[in-house]
Design a protein around this motif. Sequence first.
Motif, PDB file in Angstrom:
ATOM      1  N   MET A 143       0.839  -1.205   0.000  1.00 55.39           N
ATOM      2  CA  MET A 143       0.000   0.000   0.000  1.00 55.39           C
ATOM      3  C   MET A 143       0.873   1.254   0.000  1.00 55.39           C
ATOM      4  SD  MET A 143      -2.886  -1.195  -0.243  1.00 55.39           S
ATOM      5  CE  MET A 143      -3.990  -2.524   0.131  1.00 55.39           C
ATOM      6  N   PRO A 144       0.565   2.210  -0.857  1.00 57.19           N
ATOM      7  CA  PRO A 144       1.473   3.369  -1.000  1.00 57.19           C
ATOM      8  C   PRO A 144       1.394   4.418   0.114  1.00 57.19           C
ATOM      9  CG  PRO A 144      -0.170   3.259  -2.808  1.00 57.19           C
ATOM     10  CD  PRO A 144      -0.505   2.173  -1.852  1.00 57.19           C
ATOM     11  N   LEU A 145       0.331   4.383   0.937  1.00 54.94           N
ATOM     12  CA  LEU A 145       0.114   5.492   1.880  1.00 54.94           C
ATOM     13  C   LEU A 145       1.106   5.551   3.044  1.00 54.94           C
ATOM     14  CD1 LEU A 145      -1.874   7.768   2.882  1.00 54.94           C
ATOM     15  CD2 LEU A 145      -2.927   5.996   4.297  1.00 54.94           C
ATOM     16  N   VAL A 146       1.590   6.768   3.361  1.00 55.13           N
ATOM     17  CA  VAL A 146       2.205   7.034   4.669  1.00 55.13           C
ATOM     18  C   VAL A 146       1.658   8.388   5.137  1.00 55.13           C
ATOM     19  CG1 VAL A 146       4.326   7.347   6.005  1.00 55.13           C
ATOM     20  CG2 VAL A 146       4.361   5.846   4.020  1.00 55.13           C
ATOM     21  N   GLU A 147       0.952   8.398   6.292  1.00 55.50           N
ATOM     22  CA  GLU A 147       0.476   9.661   6.866  1.00 55.50           C
ATOM     23  C   GLU A 147       1.609  10.240   7.718  1.00 55.50           C
ATOM     24  OE1 GLU A 147      -4.110   9.329   7.979  1.00 55.50           O
ATOM     25  OE2 GLU A 147      -3.074   7.458   8.360  1.00 55.50           O
ATOM     26  N   VAL A 148       1.902  11.513   7.478  1.00 58.00           N
ATOM     27  CA  VAL A 148       3.046  12.169   8.130  1.00 58.00           C
ATOM     28  C   VAL A 148       2.534  13.440   8.804  1.00 58.00           C
ATOM     29  CG1 VAL A 148       5.194  13.432   7.619  1.00 58.00           C
ATOM     30  CG2 VAL A 148       4.694  11.321   6.384  1.00 58.00           C
ATOM     31  N   GLY A 149       3.187  13.877   9.921  1.00 55.93           N
ATOM     32  CA  GLY A 149       2.867  15.196  10.461  1.00 55.93           C
ATOM     33  C   GLY A 149       2.653  15.214  11.948  1.00 55.93           C
ATOM     34  N   GLY A 150       1.971  16.268  12.403  1.00 54.36           N
ATOM     35  CA  GLY A 150       1.734  16.463  13.828  1.00 54.36           C
ATOM     36  C   GLY A 150       1.643  17.940  14.103  1.00 54.36           C
ATOM     37  N   GLU A 151       1.188  18.284  15.331  1.00 50.74           N
ATOM     38  CA  GLU A 151       0.975  19.705  15.617  1.00 50.74           C
ATOM     39  C   GLU A 151       2.190  20.382  16.236  1.00 50.74           C
ATOM     40  OE1 GLU A 151      -2.751  20.314  17.649  1.00 50.74           O
ATOM     41  OE2 GLU A 151      -3.859  19.397  15.995  1.00 50.74           O
ATOM     42  N   ILE A 152       3.105  19.595  16.863  1.00 52.47           N
ATOM     43  CA  ILE A 152       4.269  20.285  17.454  1.00 52.47           C
ATOM     44  C   ILE A 152       5.582  19.878  16.794  1.00 52.47           C
ATOM     45  CG2 ILE A 152       3.237  20.882  19.688  1.00 52.47           C
ATOM     46  CD1 ILE A 152       4.408  18.450  20.923  1.00 52.47           C
ATOM     47  N   VAL A 153       5.469  19.189  15.677  1.00 54.31           N
ATOM     48  CA  VAL A 153       6.670  18.764  14.956  1.00 54.31           C
ATOM     49  C   VAL A 153       7.182  19.942  14.104  1.00 54.31           C
ATOM     50  CG1 VAL A 153       5.260  17.847  13.049  1.00 54.31           C
ATOM     51  CG2 VAL A 153       7.552  16.975  13.384  1.00 54.31           C
ATOM     52  N   GLY A 169       9.612   4.576  -2.013  1.00 55.04           N
ATOM     53  CA  GLY A 169       8.563   4.311  -3.001  1.00 55.04           C
ATOM     54  C   GLY A 169       7.146   4.563  -2.518  1.00 55.04           C
ATOM     55  N   LYS A 170       7.004   5.325  -1.408  1.00 52.63           N
ATOM     56  CA  LYS A 170       5.659   5.565  -0.862  1.00 52.63           C
ATOM     57  C   LYS A 170       5.136   6.947  -1.244  1.00 52.63           C
ATOM     58  CE  LYS A 170       5.567   1.681   0.485  1.00 52.63           C
ATOM     59  NZ  LYS A 170       4.602   0.725   0.022  1.00 52.63           N
ATOM     60  N   GLU A 171       3.830   7.147  -1.013  1.00 54.71           N
ATOM     61  CA  GLU A 171       3.220   8.449  -1.322  1.00 54.71           C
ATOM     62  C   GLU A 171       2.763   9.102  -0.017  1.00 54.71           C
ATOM     63  OE1 GLU A 171       0.491   8.688  -4.640  1.00 54.71           O
ATOM     64  OE2 GLU A 171       1.204   6.736  -5.331  1.00 54.71           O
ATOM     65  N   PRO A 172       3.631   9.937   0.584  1.00 50.90           N
ATOM     66  CA  PRO A 172       3.274  10.533   1.870  1.00 50.90           C
ATOM     67  C   PRO A 172       2.153  11.571   1.749  1.00 50.90           C
ATOM     68  CG  PRO A 172       5.359  11.409   1.066  1.00 50.90           C
ATOM     69  CD  PRO A 172       4.969  10.329   0.117  1.00 50.90           C
ATOM     70  N   VAL A 173       1.329  11.647   2.797  1.00 57.08           N
ATOM     71  CA  VAL A 173       0.285  12.672   2.874  1.00 57.08           C
ATOM     72  C   VAL A 173       0.515  13.408   4.195  1.00 57.08           C
ATOM     73  CG1 VAL A 173      -2.204  13.057   3.118  1.00 57.08           C
ATOM     74  CG2 VAL A 173      -1.369  11.265   1.585  1.00 57.08           C
ATOM     75  N   VAL A 174       0.679  14.732   4.128  1.00 62.06           N
ATOM     76  CA  VAL A 174       0.988  15.493   5.350  1.00 62.06           C
ATOM     77  C   VAL A 174      -0.303  15.962   6.021  1.00 62.06           C
ATOM     78  CG1 VAL A 174       2.160  17.526   6.285  1.00 62.06           C
ATOM     79  CG2 VAL A 174       3.221  16.226   4.420  1.00 62.06           C
ATOM     80  N   LEU A 175      -0.427  15.657   7.334  1.00 64.65           N
ATOM     81  CA  LEU A 175      -1.578  16.099   8.129  1.00 64.65           C
ATOM     82  C   LEU A 175      -1.063  17.051   9.190  1.00 64.65           C
ATOM     83  CD1 LEU A 175      -3.127  12.568   8.852  1.00 64.65           C
ATOM     84  CD2 LEU A 175      -3.661  14.081   6.931  1.00 64.65           C
ATOM     85  N   ARG A 176      -1.590  18.273   9.219  1.00 65.94           N
ATOM     86  CA  ARG A 176      -1.091  19.253  10.185  1.00 65.94           C
ATOM     87  C   ARG A 176      -1.891  19.197  11.474  1.00 65.94           C
ATOM     88  NH1 ARG A 176       3.993  20.807   9.695  1.00 65.94           N
ATOM     89  NH2 ARG A 176       4.446  21.205   7.523  1.00 65.94           N
TER      90      ARG A 176
END
Length: 369
Positions: A143-153, A169-176
């Motif tokens: 599966m290509p997904l990687v969720e990345v992020g955070g509020e204090i990073v 080879g993954k497709e990161p998605v940034v969540l703030r």
Amino acid sequence: MEAVIAVIGAGTMGAAIALLFANAGFEVTLVDKSRGALRRAEDRHRGESLEELEEAGLRKRDNPASLITYTTELRVDECDFIVEAIVERLRDKIELFRKIEERNSPAVLATNTSSFMPSEIARHLANPERLTLFHFSNPPILMPLVEVGGEIVSDETVERAVEMAKSIGKEPVVLRKECRGHVLNRMLGAAGVAVGYCLLYSRPEEIDAALRNLGMRYGFFETLDLIGLDVAKDVLESFREYYGDKYRGIRAMDFFMEKMVEWGKLGKKSGEGFYKWDGRRASIPEANPADVTPLVAAIVNEAFRIVEDGIAEEEIVNRVYRLATNAPYGIIDAAELLGYQCLIEALDDAFNKTGLEVFRPCKTLRSKA
Ligand code: NAD
């Protein structure tokens, strides 16, 4: 890109994540407190995980495992990117990251937690800005997904995590904005409750046949078996501790899941869960597809709640679903195909019968219908 990687936890997720990095040419230390887990990881690295790399079109070297050191010691001093994939218990994760910081404070710390908000861990560290979400979908090689992020990073840490995800080879998605379960597992959590209702009138293989017809690579019960029923139970407990009644489920389903874990029927990793497993494949009985409209409606409803809560925009939620399921479209696309009126009717009906919060239509969905 030069980097030395450590992956802590060599179970379902950590073993696969370590191989993804080694396959991309990084030197990797894979740590687990259990020798058995390390042995099983090594076996997978020389067998089924290689098949998965082929299938995903990611295979780059003959024997990626030769770049991995398997150890029970927390050898992270020389590493600059450290991925945590241990058991889903907040205090265990905090304790581990504190130990890592004592040995190596400049490294980027990445957590694969399914449910906890990265800041729930980071605020216990000396350098909270160095810890990011790095959440894969299962099976992580396929599966290509990687969720990345955070509020204090920090932005720098997020950029580094995005780069690292792309390099394997993954497709990161940034969540703030953070929430327990991020985007993907909130949808899965709602599905986990709703599927208990579908089980009152259909069998797992009938529900899974319908979901595969809708374009999902795996049905829901096959996914539960891949995740591991013990892990799924931990995640649901973490949700209920935080969200209260919102993810309350059908009692029979909860009871059944608890019993399965007690009996050691954990899914693929123990050879049997909802289905029997032979290596990578589940034996799923042939079945006619069930009516899964209430299940799909609950996922769509949760997708719009995530948008209403300001966690991510519609386009991101749609994308996360598509990358996590390998379906040709996202969940909002699916909603448009099925029609909002039909989804609202299914939700109203299921809510009237069960009173479960996952079926209470949210404002956005009501207004769309
Ligand atoms: P798992 O039970 O298969 O493996 C966890 C491993 O961590 C075990 O081998 C255990 O021995 C080891 N471990 C536990 N505490 C440790 C410690 N302090 N130090 C070193 N090793 C330790 O679990 P998993 O399914 O691989 O999940 C790992 C993490 O990834 C969890 O946070 C989970 O929520 C998350 N996650 C799981 C999935 C999934 O589908 N299974 C998907 C995404 C994220």
